[in-house]
Design a protein around this motif. Structure first.
Motif, PDB file in Angstrom:
ATOM      1  N   ILE A 127      37.118  45.435  45.076  1.00 52.86           N
ATOM      2  CA  ILE A 127      38.241  46.381  45.057  1.00 52.86           C
ATOM      3  C   ILE A 127      39.162  46.078  46.238  1.00 52.86           C
ATOM      4  N   GLY A 128      40.450  45.996  45.957  1.00 54.86           N
ATOM      5  CA  GLY A 128      41.429  45.660  46.985  1.00 54.86           C
ATOM      6  C   GLY A 128      41.915  44.231  46.905  1.00 54.86           C
ATOM      7  N   HIS A 129      41.139  43.359  46.243  1.00 57.90           N
ATOM      8  CA  HIS A 129      41.569  41.976  46.096  1.00 57.90           C
ATOM      9  C   HIS A 129      42.654  41.878  45.021  1.00 57.90           C
ATOM     10  N   ARG A 130      43.479  40.889  45.154  1.00 58.75           N
ATOM     11  CA  ARG A 130      44.539  40.644  44.178  1.00 58.75           C
ATOM     12  C   ARG A 130      44.137  39.460  43.313  1.00 58.75           C
ATOM     13  N   ILE A 131      44.229  39.628  41.999  1.00 60.82           N
ATOM     14  CA  ILE A 131      43.867  38.547  41.089  1.00 60.82           C
ATOM     15  C   ILE A 131      45.015  38.304  40.108  1.00 60.82           C
ATOM     16  N   GLU A 132      45.015  37.108  39.551  1.00 61.86           N
ATOM     17  CA  GLU A 132      46.004  36.736  38.533  1.00 61.86           C
ATOM     18  C   GLU A 132      45.281  36.123  37.352  1.00 61.86           C
ATOM     19  N   ILE A 133      45.562  36.617  36.161  1.00 65.40           N
ATOM     20  CA  ILE A 133      44.934  36.111  34.949  1.00 65.40           C
ATOM     21  C   ILE A 133      45.919  36.219  33.795  1.00 65.40           C
ATOM     22  N   ASN A 134      46.105  35.118  33.098  1.00 65.39           N
ATOM     23  CA  ASN A 134      47.039  35.080  31.956  1.00 65.39           C
ATOM     24  C   ASN A 134      48.427  35.598  32.319  1.00 65.39           C
ATOM     25  N   GLY A 135      48.872  35.275  33.534  1.00 62.27           N
ATOM     26  CA  GLY A 135      50.189  35.697  33.960  1.00 62.27           C
ATOM     27  C   GLY A 135      50.254  37.127  34.465  1.00 62.27           C
ATOM     28  N   ILE A 136      49.141  37.863  34.395  1.00 61.77           N
ATOM     29  CA  ILE A 136      49.078  39.241  34.891  1.00 61.77           C
ATOM     30  C   ILE A 136      48.575  39.210  36.330  1.00 61.77           C
ATOM     31  N   ILE A 137      49.328  39.840  37.231  1.00 54.47           N
ATOM     32  CA  ILE A 137      48.947  39.914  38.639  1.00 54.47           C
ATOM     33  C   ILE A 137      48.718  41.378  38.991  1.00 54.47           C
ATOM     34  N   GLY A 138      47.612  41.651  39.678  1.00 58.36           N
ATOM     35  CA  GLY A 138      47.348  43.033  40.049  1.00 58.36           C
ATOM     36  C   GLY A 138      46.293  43.150  41.125  1.00 58.36           C
ATOM     37  N   ASP A 139      46.276  44.312  41.777  1.00 66.02           N
ATOM     38  CA  ASP A 139      45.267  44.631  42.783  1.00 66.02           C
ATOM     39  C   ASP A 139      44.125  45.384  42.107  1.00 66.02           C
ATOM     40  N   VAL A 140      42.909  44.957  42.368  1.00 62.70           N
ATOM     41  CA  VAL A 140      41.735  45.583  41.754  1.00 62.70           C
ATOM     42  C   VAL A 140      41.549  46.969  42.361  1.00 62.70           C
ATOM     43  N   ILE A 141      41.547  48.013  41.521  1.00 65.03           N
ATOM     44  CA  ILE A 141      41.364  49.380  42.006  1.00 65.03           C
ATOM     45  C   ILE A 141      40.063  50.003  41.506  1.00 65.03           C
ATOM     46  N   ASP A 142      39.421  49.385  40.515  1.00 65.89           N
ATOM     47  CA  ASP A 142      38.149  49.930  40.031  1.00 65.89           C
ATOM     48  C   ASP A 142      37.414  48.849  39.237  1.00 65.89           C
ATOM     49  N   ILE A 143      36.089  48.824  39.383  1.00 67.49           N
ATOM     50  CA  ILE A 143      35.227  47.909  38.623  1.00 67.49           C
ATOM     51  C   ILE A 143      34.119  48.748  38.010  1.00 67.49           C
ATOM     52  N   SER A 144      34.175  48.968  36.691  1.00 69.71           N
ATOM     53  CA  SER A 144      33.151  49.753  36.002  1.00 69.71           C
ATOM     54  C   SER A 144      32.213  48.816  35.243  1.00 69.71           C
TER      55      SER A 144
END
Length: 299
Positions: A127-144
């Protein structure tokens, strides 16, 4: 395929074939099928009109139309199966169909759960890391246990700001797609600033202004953060310092400043550098920005 399934489907095929060889039975079943399809269409039209008359919200009305169509189509399909196949065979076919669907659902759920353990215990990202996948970039806010939630970054914006949209991705996506992960072992990434000057500008002075601003930023910000973060080696400072480069294109001389920045502060750092560099470039009498000509064609 198991032997009992082979025998079942062979018997089912023989039954259908015997039906086709009996003209009267065949025609009766065709007529009944046509009647059921017609009744299904009439039922759907009637229900659609009732929904349109009673539901005012356009979005909800479309959703109800879609669900009604699915229900009517499912009932009509089951009725047609009862006509052409014996009732017991219909139940067996439906059970097999639901069994296959259940297997795929369980398989997807299992892959998501496995993905969860891979992410959590192998520290794939946090949580808090930034990832990019298939052109989508975002900061991880939850992992269920089934999915990862991202707070979207950029998403068509020119800056690295959050768009406010939350994107849910299944955990199993880590097995199917390549993921760029920022902020695991190193929170710094390389960004660039570019200026295009006219060919007769004093680009040497412009480069000096740009380089000095980059070096000051490195000494005051990046270097301090590197010292606080023991995971970074300070012995390679030369490789981490801002780098300037010069190129040309049809418009003029292109000056580029490449610098390290914490991925969470990319936009603010870029704005700060621009506020330092631009006033100095504008104030110099021998520095002019290139003018890009835009040609308008009239038909």
């Amino acid at each position: 395929m198991p032997d009992f399934l082979k025998e079942y489907f062979l018997g089912l095929a023989d039954g259908l074939q015997s039906t086709l060889k009996t003209p009267d039975a065949y025609l009766n079943k065709v007529a009944l099928t046509a009647v059921i399809l017609l009744l299904g269409i009439l039922l759907y039209v009637l229900l659609k009109k009732m929904i349109s008359g009673s539901v005012k919200d356009y979005k909800k009305r479309l959703q109800l139309h879609s669900r009604t169509k699915q229900v009517v189509a499912t009932l009509a399909t089951i009725a047609v199966l009862f006509i052409w196949v014996q009732a017991i065979n219909v139940l067996i076919l439906l059970a097999l169909l639901f069994g296959v669907i259940a297997i795929f659902m369980v398989r997807g759920l299992t892959n998501n759960i496995i993905g969860y353990f891979v992410i959590k215990y192998r520290k794939y990202f946090e949580i808090g890391h930034r990832i990019e996948i298939n052109g989508i970039i975002g900061d991880v806010i939850d992992i269920s246990s089934t999915n990862v939630k991202l707070l979207e970054v950029r998403g068509g914006l020119s800056s690295d700001a959050n768009t406010g949209r939350i994107i849910k991705l299944p955990n199993s996506i880590i097995f199917d797609e390549s993921i760029k992960i920022i902020g695991v072992a190193n929170s710094f990434v390389w960004h660039e600033l570019k200026y295009v000057l006219s060919f007769d500008s004093d680009w040497q002075t412009a480069e000096k202004i740009m380089t000095e601003a980059g070096d000051t930023y490195f000494e005051e910000t990046v270097l301090q953060e590197l010292k606080e973060n023991k995971g970074h080696e300070l012995s390679e400072q030369a490789a981490l310092r801002p780098v300037s480069s010069i190129d040309t294109n049809d418009a003029g001389v292109v000056l580029t400043l490449r610098y390290l920045v914490d991925y969470q502060h990319g936009t603010s750092v870029k704005t700060g550098l621009q506020r330092k560099i631009l006033p100095q470039l504008n104030a110099h009498p021998n520095i002019e920005f290139a003018i890009v000509e835009v040609k308008v064609f009239q038909g």
